[in-house]
Design a protein around this motif. Structure first.
Motif, mmCIF file in Angstrom:
data_model
loop_
_atom_site.group_PDB
_atom_site.id
_atom_site.type_symbol
_atom_site.label_atom_id
_atom_site.label_comp_id
_atom_site.label_asym_id
_atom_site.label_seq_id
_atom_site.Cartn_x
_atom_site.Cartn_y
_atom_site.Cartn_z
ATOM 1 N N TRP A 53 -8.157 12.165 -19.238
ATOM 2 C CA TRP A 53 -7.454 11.932 -17.976
ATOM 3 C C TRP A 53 -7.811 12.965 -16.915
ATOM 4 C CZ3 TRP A 53 -1.552 12.668 -16.997
ATOM 5 C CH2 TRP A 53 -1.129 11.845 -15.953
ATOM 6 N N GLY A 54 -8.408 14.085 -17.340
ATOM 7 C CA GLY A 54 -8.793 15.130 -16.397
ATOM 8 C C GLY A 54 -7.615 15.857 -15.798
ATOM 9 N N CYS A 55 -6.636 16.208 -16.644
ATOM 10 C CA CYS A 55 -5.412 16.823 -16.130
ATOM 11 C C CYS A 55 -5.262 18.255 -16.630
ATOM 12 C CB CYS A 55 -4.190 16.009 -16.571
ATOM 13 S SG CYS A 55 -3.929 16.017 -18.360
ATOM 14 N N PRO A 63 -12.121 11.231 -13.827
ATOM 15 C CA PRO A 63 -11.299 12.292 -13.220
ATOM 16 C C PRO A 63 -11.893 12.787 -11.913
ATOM 17 C CG PRO A 63 -11.689 12.718 -15.559
ATOM 18 C CD PRO A 63 -12.619 11.612 -15.151
#
Length: 547
Positions: free
Chosen positions: A236-238, A338
């Motif tokens: 998710w690229g968080c 992302p």
């Protein structure tokens, strides 16, 4: 004439006392120990415990400690923690630990004696309506007045505690323990398996796919899902942000790990967190006001539906098996690209804090800087160690400076009672005898429970206690100064903690340098006796409370 020999004789009735029935039912549901202090209203229960070996009684010095131990065991293992006490003042003393279990959602059962049946409602000594007394910190409380109700009431209490992660309580008149019943124990029923709502999964995925600045907010109860959480973060690229006290849930070395938010956390996280447009909150109700985004869409995941939406305004709520939920989200999240600029900001936030924090942790002063104590502990304990934190300034220094791998942290998360560290450490060592157990406490916290240094000796529990000794209730002093108030009542009159511990049968020493602390840790963590390290600590205001 009928053939009497063909008529089967009815089996003889089995008579069992209420005290024996309690132990039989607890044993059937996996109970192992009861923490408590003996009093005449529970003599019947104590006699029954003495006549069997399956369930141990852990005799402590104060009922508050007994309940804190039951709470800590429940937090650590997920199983029911059990404590017992005398009627009246015994229950009153349990209340502190029961409050800890109640607010931190730990399954705990308290059993207390009560006045004899013919004295209930009279001026009998120590009599009080215990159901009214315990109401604020329990979800179930009943008075047992007939032996045939013991199994049903006890199972109702245990089921309530386990299923709702809460406190239950039974009052048992002292003469009822010896009464008999012919009923039988009740088998544990398998827990109902909740199914995840597919429509809510789709709604949650829609929100997650719309994110350009996503954040994962992770609570300590999510540690069983560490691998899935890391995969979601990468996919998710968080950024990964920890709620209060969740150290060790995700390794600090993970490139997306930003440390904690709020008290004791990374001071740079709030600025990034406030930019988030979608937050995935997993097994947490931590939402510190003023440090969180106002407009973000929150997807809240919790194993307990009662926790959904607590403290935070959620756009979607998912409850059930956390692993199943995360698997469904990961499976459907692809393809997701992302935002590279957001990834860059996450990495910059992490790196900036590492550089700042290294300066704080590497100070070789005497008395010791609090951060240097935490660094020494971090470098010498096992990856699977259990760390019991007391409440106070030492806790915040730990949360700020400890770079966890997979260590388990026990603390009083919402009740936040001083004196919780030593009881939690003792309970942890009883529950996980093969693991290193370290307690980090301030001098104020250890001063509240010093009598139970003897409990660790009695049960031969080699825990290590590290005392931040600065002669002050540092957090209270600094908060008052920050508010422009004159500190009063914050200066402590301390004994020689090392000598007190030695008198109780511990190995102990005073520590004045980092080198002494490192040597002591190397020698203590593999020993067979409990060890107390009295560390002379500098009076340094925690950065969260600077004037």
């Amino acid at each position: 004439m009928s053939d009497k020999s063909s008529i089967a004789a009815a089996p003889p009735l089995r008579y069992i006392t209420v005290a024996d029935a309690i132990l039989e039912q607890l044993r059937l549901w996996g109970g192992q120990r009861i923490y408590g202090v003996v009093g005449d209203a529970i003599f019947g229960l104590m006699d029954a415990i003495a006549k069997q070996e399956a369930i141990s009684f852990i005799a402590v010095k104060h009922e508050s400690v007994a309940a804190l131990m039951a709470s800590a065991e429940a937090k650590l293992t997920g199983r029911l923690g059990v404590c017992a006490a005398q009627m009246g003042p015994g229950l009153a003393n349990l209340m502190n630990g029961l409050g800890d279990a109640f607010l931190d959602k730990a399954p705990v059962l308290a059993i207390t004696g009560q006045a004899p049946l013919n004295k209930i409602g009279t001026s009998c000594k120590q009599f009080i309506n215990q159901q009214q007394m315990v109401q604020a910190v329990s979800s179930y409380s009943e008075l047992i007045v007939h032996p045939d109700t013991i199994y049903e009431s006890l199972v109702q209490a245990m089921q309530t505690s386990v299923s709702s992660k809460t406190v239950s309580h039974l009052s048992i008149p002292m003469d009822v323990f010896a009464l008999t019943t012919t009923l039988k124990p009740i088998m544990m029923q398998p827990a109902a398996v909740s199914t995840v709502d597919p429509s809510m999964i789709r709604h949650s995925l829609k929100l997650m796919k719309s994110a350009r600045r996503p954040i994962l907010l992770v609570g300590g109860k999510a540690r069983a899902h560490t691998a899935a959480i890391q995969t979601v973060a990468e996919q998710w690229g968080c950024g990964i942000v920890l709620s209060y006290g969740a150290s060790g849930t995700v390794p600090d070395s993970h490139p997306h790990m930003l440390h904690g938010i709020g008290e004791g956390g990374n001071p740079n996280v709030a600025g990034l967190f406030k930019q988030a447009d979608v937050v995935l909150a997993i097994e947490t109700t931590w939402w510190p006001e003023g440090l969180v985004p106002h407009q973000a869409q929150v997807v809240h995941i919790a194993s307990d539906p009662v926790s959904l939406g607590v403290s935070m305004r959620m756009a979607a709520g998912l409850t059930g098996d956390i692993t199943e939920i995360l698997f469904n989200l990961m499976e459907e999240l692809e393809p997701f690209v992302p935002d590279p600029d957001w990834i860059r900001q996450i990495k910059e936030c992490k790196q900036t804090w590492y550089v700042q924090n290294d300066t704080e942790r590497n100070q070789a002063t005497s008395p010791l800087h609090p951060a240097s104590i935490i660094k020494a502990v971090e470098q010498h304990i096992a990856e699977d160690a259990v760390i019991a934190l007391d409440e106070g300034d030492s806790t915040l220094w730990f949360l700020r400076n400890f770079r966890a791998i997979s260590q388990r942290v026990l603390l009083s998360e919402r009740w936040r009672t001083m004196g919780a560290g030593l009881p939690a450490a003792i309970a942890a060592k009883l529950s996980s005898p093969d693991k290193q157990v370290i307690c980090i406490s301030g001098d104020g916290g250890i001063g509240m429970v010093m009598a139970d240094l003897l409990t660790a000796v009695k049960y031969r529990l080699p825990v290590v206690v590290i005392v931040f000794n600065n002669g002050t209730l540092q957090m209270e002093r600094d908060k008052m100064l920050m508010k422009g108030l004159q500190p009063e009542g914050t200066e402590l009159t301390n004994p020689d903690f090392a000598k007190v511990a030695e008198a109780c049968g511990w190995n102990a020493c005073q520590i004045e340098t980092v080198a002494q602390l490192e040597t002591a840790l190397q020698q203590s963590l593999s020993g067979s006796k409990p060890v107390l390290l009295d560390v002379r600590t500098a009076n340094i205001p925690h950065p969260d409370f600077k004037s």
